[in-house]
Scaffold this motif. Sequence first.
Motif, PDB file in Angstrom:
ATOM      1  N   ASP A 485       1.193  -0.874  -0.039  1.00 48.07           N
ATOM      2  CA  ASP A 485      -0.135  -0.278   0.030  1.00 48.07           C
ATOM      3  C   ASP A 485       1.370   1.570  -0.021  1.00 48.07           C
ATOM      4  OD1 ASP A 485      -2.127  -1.890   0.310  1.00 48.07           O
ATOM      5  OD2 ASP A 485      -2.271  -1.409   2.445  1.00 48.07           O
ATOM      6  N   TYR A 486       1.557   1.176   1.099  1.00 46.94           N
ATOM      7  CA  TYR A 486       2.817   1.774   0.473  1.00 46.94           C
ATOM      8  C   TYR A 486       2.924   2.446  -0.685  1.00 46.94           C
ATOM      9  CZ  TYR A 486       7.714   3.489   1.103  1.00 46.94           C
ATOM     10  OH  TYR A 486       8.760   4.335   0.086  1.00 46.94           O
ATOM     11  N   LEU A 487       4.253   1.581  -1.516  1.00 45.30           N
ATOM     12  CA  LEU A 487       4.529   1.966  -2.963  1.00 45.30           C
ATOM     13  C   LEU A 487       3.279   2.398  -4.046  1.00 45.30           C
ATOM     14  CD1 LEU A 487       6.818  -1.558  -3.094  1.00 45.30           C
ATOM     15  CD2 LEU A 487       7.922   0.919  -3.338  1.00 45.30           C
ATOM     16  N   ALA A 488       1.931   1.707  -3.430  1.00 43.91           N
ATOM     17  CA  ALA A 488       0.457   2.432  -4.699  1.00 43.91           C
ATOM     18  C   ALA A 488       1.077   4.052  -4.109  1.00 43.91           C
ATOM     19  CB  ALA A 488      -0.833   1.702  -3.728  1.00 43.91           C
ATOM     20  N   ARG A 489       1.036   4.795  -2.548  1.00 40.11           N
ATOM     21  CA  ARG A 489       1.166   6.050  -2.695  1.00 40.11           C
ATOM     22  C   ARG A 489       1.886   6.786  -3.223  1.00 40.11           C
ATOM     23  NH1 ARG A 489       2.121   6.112   3.942  1.00 40.11           N
ATOM     24  NH2 ARG A 489      -0.578   5.879   4.433  1.00 40.11           N
ATOM     25  N   TYR A 490       2.494   6.141  -4.413  1.00 41.44           N
ATOM     26  CA  TYR A 490       3.804   6.874  -5.383  1.00 41.44           C
ATOM     27  C   TYR A 490       3.231   7.190  -6.550  1.00 41.44           C
ATOM     28  CZ  TYR A 490       7.710   6.308  -2.065  1.00 41.44           C
ATOM     29  OH  TYR A 490       8.981   5.907  -1.039  1.00 41.44           O
TER      30      TYR A 490
END
Length: 744
Positions: A485-490
């Motif tokens: 989910d953190y990666l998707a924020r980019y």
Amino acid sequence: MYDQPHSDYTAWIQGIWQRVVKFSDLITYANQKNFPSSLAAVLYQTWLKRNHTTDDVFAWFNLGVSLFSEKDFIGAREAYEAALAIKPNFIAARFNLGLIYERLNNTQAALAQWKQVEETANSAVPDDLAILVLALNSTGRLQETLKQYQLACEALEKSLLLKPNQSDVIHHLIFMRQKQCRWPIYESVGATGESALRKATSALAMLNISDDPYTQLEGALNYSRAKIPTDLPRLAPPNGYQHKKIRIAYCSGDFCTHPVAMLTVELFEQHDKDKFEIYAFCWSPNDGSNLRQRIIQGVDHYIPIHELNEADSARLIREYEIDILVDLHGQTSNARIQMLAHRPAPIQVTYLGLPATTGLPCIDYVIADRFLIPQEYANFYSEKPLYMPDIYQVSDRKREISSAPTRESCGLPKNKFVFCSFNNNHKYTLEVFTTWMNILRRVPESVLWLLADNPWAKSNLKKQAELQGIDPTRLIFAKRTLPADYLARYHVADLFLDTFPFNAGTTANDSLWVGLPVLTLCGRSFASRMAGALLTTADLPELITYDLKFYEDKAVELAQNPKVLKKLRKKLADAKINSPLFDTTRFARNLETHYTNLVAAFNYQVSSVQSTKQAASVSEQPQKLKQLTDIVIKAEKLQAQDDIISAIQTYHQWIKYSCSKDKWIAWFNLGALLSSSGDLTGAEQAFQVVLQQQPGFIQARKALELLHSCMPKSKQLCSENDKNALGFWKCVTSETKKPLVAHS
């Protein structure tokens, strides 16, 4: 006094049972050096069963100490509680009881005991003061573990007010101030002033403060000298091994959901198992993550060592006959530098854990690339750079990414420009944050999306924004979440703003992998060049800046020119496919080439030494080798007579035959002479030999630094006029005009 102080243990038990042993004699006997704590516990238990005196409180206390040593924490707790039932203000027992509760994972009970110590102790009494300081330091340490940074800082600051300049306390205090974005970092605490705070700053915390590689080297060397005993035995055999497969051991306490593991996991999977045998020595917590399972499955041998101390861990690694040990920690939290100091492997390398020199003499190499550690900065590393041909940082191409969220679900405005910086809060500095506020001021329709590491950092950053005239609501904070989910924020940000002097490492890699451009500010240190190394490999040098004003202007320019930003995204997408940046297979092969060459070079060196020894035994040698002092005097006389060539030959001859541990001194003096003669390459090699043998010898580093900075000009001078070259090189030798001589 009991008349059998040195008699056998049974006699002492009988004496205690018969009530003929004084308690003071019992303490003397039980406190003998190497006396087993298990036997001491039986003595105190026997005393308590047969005696009821005013000494009982101390017998219970000593019983608690003995049982604690035997890891009988329940028994120790009962003993300390019994002592406190007799004497409630017995603060030594209360402090130790807190330690017991901590071992039993009852952190709140531990903190409560230490709080009572704080409330009970009389700081005017020296013994009370010592225990009070211990209680405050333990409170700070435990609160830091619980991520209660404000409470931890309060405890440590109280400790420093009572006992100034405690280096270990300052070490933790500074880093926690950084984590809270509590500026200024070097605010004095009573008599502990800025100078003491700077001096005790840890190697990791210093990365957030300065990009001066000399300062980082000095700090690392000081830490190394303070933490590593000089008498540790070397475990690896001097001749190494001759394995069919080269044995590589990766050592880490971060084989879990951690940035180091996130970067390296595919490397373990990509290693050529036909040529290399891969070991993972692990002392990390088992977080049950898929990432951890991939690491375990990706290596040939997974060996947990979390229950072993550092010496036993080193001995275990030695038993596996590892050819190359790769430390993934450096001087970071939970590092095992004494394990490394035992040198359990013939060749030892550091990688990724600490983006700086370790200062550890037991580490031979650091994995780097030529942007990350340019040749002119290599002398500020105690390790020799092992240059990768493309990029120093490995990547995981299998990392999971969730579906892109909406801006609304992230709390972001739909139509504004979104700057982001998901680096850890301790990397934020007042100087860079001020620049970020300038950027927001110049780009009114923009917001800054940051990571919320802790509530104190969030509060302090909002206050600082308001002080600088920026609406704090333009700072939007993202909570920590699952890696995917953190990666998707980019996907929903427009531009990543890097930190300085501690650049993004894994986060820059993540941002570029997802396709978000990273704007970085590059300095001189390893940590301040990480993102620049990635961008260089991706052929995006236009995103590398070298001063804050240019960094600010570039961010504003990109925010105001969506077409330029779109082209950068396209270029980044092409680089993801075509550049070496994310080619993990290629990285693994390049690294394996280095590993193969290291082992070959080591084996060649071993065989050369053996051949030299054999040749020396039959060749004609000087009847009596002179002392280094005599050689220095002789060379100095020859130099005074302008016979530099003979002086050089004098040192060469002595170095050739000497086995002295002070040979590095001769190499240093030889380097100075070679520089005077105009042999710059020879001088460079001599100074490098000195630093291989004495990494902390600052004079050699300074000489080599000056040598490199002047070398192009000096080579030209030498080719034109030898006299000019001799005059030019006085600047190198002036600081060391008097030759060094070993202390007798």
